[in-house]
Design an enzyme around this catalytic site. Structure first.
Site, short mmCIF file in Angstrom:
data_model
loop_
_atom_site.label_atom_id
_atom_site.label_comp_id
_atom_site.label_asym_id
_atom_site.label_seq_id
_atom_site.Cartn_x
_atom_site.Cartn_y
_atom_site.Cartn_z
N ARG A 159 1.99 5.15 18.00
CA ARG A 159 0.55 5.43 17.90
C ARG A 159 -0.21 4.76 19.04
NH1 ARG A 159 -1.08 5.90 11.55
NH2 ARG A 159 0.89 6.75 10.81
N CYS A 179 -2.36 10.01 -2.18
CA CYS A 179 -2.38 9.40 -0.86
C CYS A 179 -3.51 9.93 0.02
CB CYS A 179 -1.05 9.61 -0.16
SG CYS A 179 -0.82 11.31 0.43
N ARG A 188 0.62 10.66 13.44
CA ARG A 188 1.81 10.19 12.77
C ARG A 188 2.58 9.31 13.75
NH1 ARG A 188 5.12 11.93 8.91
NH2 ARG A 188 6.03 9.92 9.38
N LYS A 198 0.82 -1.21 0.00
CA LYS A 198 0.00 0.00 0.00
C LYS A 198 0.86 1.27 0.00
CE LYS A 198 -0.73 0.25 5.04
NZ LYS A 198 -0.15 1.57 5.26
N ASP A 199 2.15 1.15 0.29
CA ASP A 199 3.05 2.30 0.29
C ASP A 199 3.70 2.55 -1.07
OD1 ASP A 199 2.47 2.52 2.94
OD2 ASP A 199 4.43 1.87 3.68
N ARG A 236 -8.80 8.10 4.39
CA ARG A 236 -9.76 7.02 4.13
C ARG A 236 -10.39 6.52 5.41
NH1 ARG A 236 -9.28 1.85 5.18
NH2 ARG A 236 -7.08 2.13 5.67
N ARG A 237 -9.56 6.24 6.41
CA ARG A 237 -10.09 5.78 7.69
C ARG A 237 -10.93 6.87 8.35
NH1 ARG A 237 -4.28 3.30 9.24
NH2 ARG A 237 -4.55 1.19 8.37
#
Length: 390
Positions: free
Chosen positions: A170, A282, A164, A98-99, A146-147
């Protein structure tokens, strides 16, 4: 985003970086990057590949608290590793799929996609709470538009906080998580004064990353894709090398072939084709999830038996959300696949050319359906792309 290296010819790069008896695998310095790179390295060796040593490569995104959408997107992590490959500093690189930018990098190729881990997102909340149980106005952290959009679609009362840092960093933001689970900050992401441990009620993270770090128990709820569609290619890894590396080092090619998972390659191909067709950056609130499904045979006309044997299809679900979660455009598309490959175990059969072409077409078709239904008017799909400089 195109990762092109200027200044050396392909022949010189390959001569300098030709894989030898041992291979160097470049990785970022975060705990998750090191862990998943180490896992792939040991799997390659176990599949008969050459010895693999780890080389830590610091990227522009490390040590920087700027939101990813302002740094130029998650591709910022892949770009430095790709330059290290092209320069011959390393022979291999493991990326979270996904990156990776949707455009291929000239002179490089993805030589292996191992079986995908859990693609879903996970809520990690204080006191074992689920999303439904979080109190009104709860503070939930995520760095993903998105989240954020899908969280607000499910719970419009939440306060979504930009986030971040690496996975342990996190988790440390969740009230009570550090003391209960011994999770501390994870360098090389730089600390920020405004980040206070325990200032959030929950964070949303990729389940695959938690499991790879042995932190799956931190998830208080695995979020169903029906309400929280994953990011394109989430949960999948890609092993990248210089073009021709498998021919230069047959043992590497053999080991990569043994680790390749056809279903993962097909799903990721469709999801990345969707991104490419949309021109999505992104910061676009875009979700996508593809999987190989069994389909029943079509009934014959008049109800007399069926038209043939059951088969396989690649199913792709995709959506684009408005940032506030109040509006969305979604679609589900399918593409027929050829007959299933025989069970492989070691040495599985790679996805066929026609199936890969079908996956590419499926992603493009889903993108066209989203655009026809107004996805481009709902949100700036190219948001977060770095500005081109002359």
């Amino acid at each position: 985003m195109h990762d092109r290296h200027r200044g050396r010819g392909d022949g010189e790069r390959r001569a300098r970086g030709r894989p030898g008896p041992g291979l160097r695998l470049g990785t970022r310095g975060s705990r998750l990057a090191l862990t998943q790179s180490e896992q792939v390295a040991r799997a390659l060796e176990g599949a008969g590949g050459p010895p693999v040593s780890m080389v830590t490569v610091r990227t522009r995104g490390d040590g920087n608290r700027t939101p990813l959408r302002d740094l130029g997107g998650v591709g910022v992590f892949a770009a430095r590793l790709r330059l290290a490959l092209l320069d011959g500093e390393v022979d291999l690189a493991v990326h979270s799929c996904k990156d990776l930018p949707s455009a291929p990098a000239e002179g490089l190729e993805i030589i292996c996609m191992p079986a995908r881990e859990d693609a879903r997102d996970a809520l990690c909340a204080r006191d074992g709470l689920s999303l439904e149980e979080l109190p009104h106005g709860a503070r939930v952290g995520t760095g993903s538009p998105r989240r954020a959009a899908q969280l607000l679609a499910l719970r419009g009362d939440l306060e979504v906080v930009d986030l971040r840092g690496n996975v342990p960093t996190r988790l440390a933001r969740v009230r009570g998580m550090t003391g209960a689970l011994g999770v501390g900050r994870d360098e090389p992401v730089a600390p920020a004064v405004r980040d206070a441990e325990g200032d959030l009620d929950a964070v949303v993270l990729a389940m695959a990353g938690l499991e790879r770090l042995g932190l799956g128990h931190c998830a208080t709820q695995v979020l169903d894709p029906g309400g929280m569609l994953p990011a394109p290619a989430q949960g999948a890894l890609a092993l990248e090398a210089r073009a021709g590396a498998r021919q230069d080092c047959p043992a590497l090619g053999h080991a990569a072939a043994r680790l390749e998972d056809a279903a993962t390659r097909l799903a990721v191909t469709a999801e990345r084709a969707l991104m490419a067709s949309l021109g999505a950056g992104c910061a676009a609130p875009l979700g996508a999830w593809a999987r190989v499904v069994e389909v029943d045979a079509e009934p014959a006309p008049g109800g007399a038996g069926s038209t043939g044997a059951a088969g396989r299809a690649l199913e792709l679900r995709a959506l684009v959300c408005a940032p506030d979660g109040r509006r969305r455009v979604a679609c589900t598309e399918r593409a027929a696949l050829g007959p299933a490959c025989p069970p492989g175990g070691a040495g599985t059969v790679p996805a066929s050319g026609p199936d890969l072409a079908a996956a590419q077409e499926l992603g493009a078709r889903a993108a066209a359906a989203l655009l026809e239904d107004g996805a481009g008017r709902l949100v700036d799909l190219r948001a977060g792309r770095p500005e081109r400089r002359g």
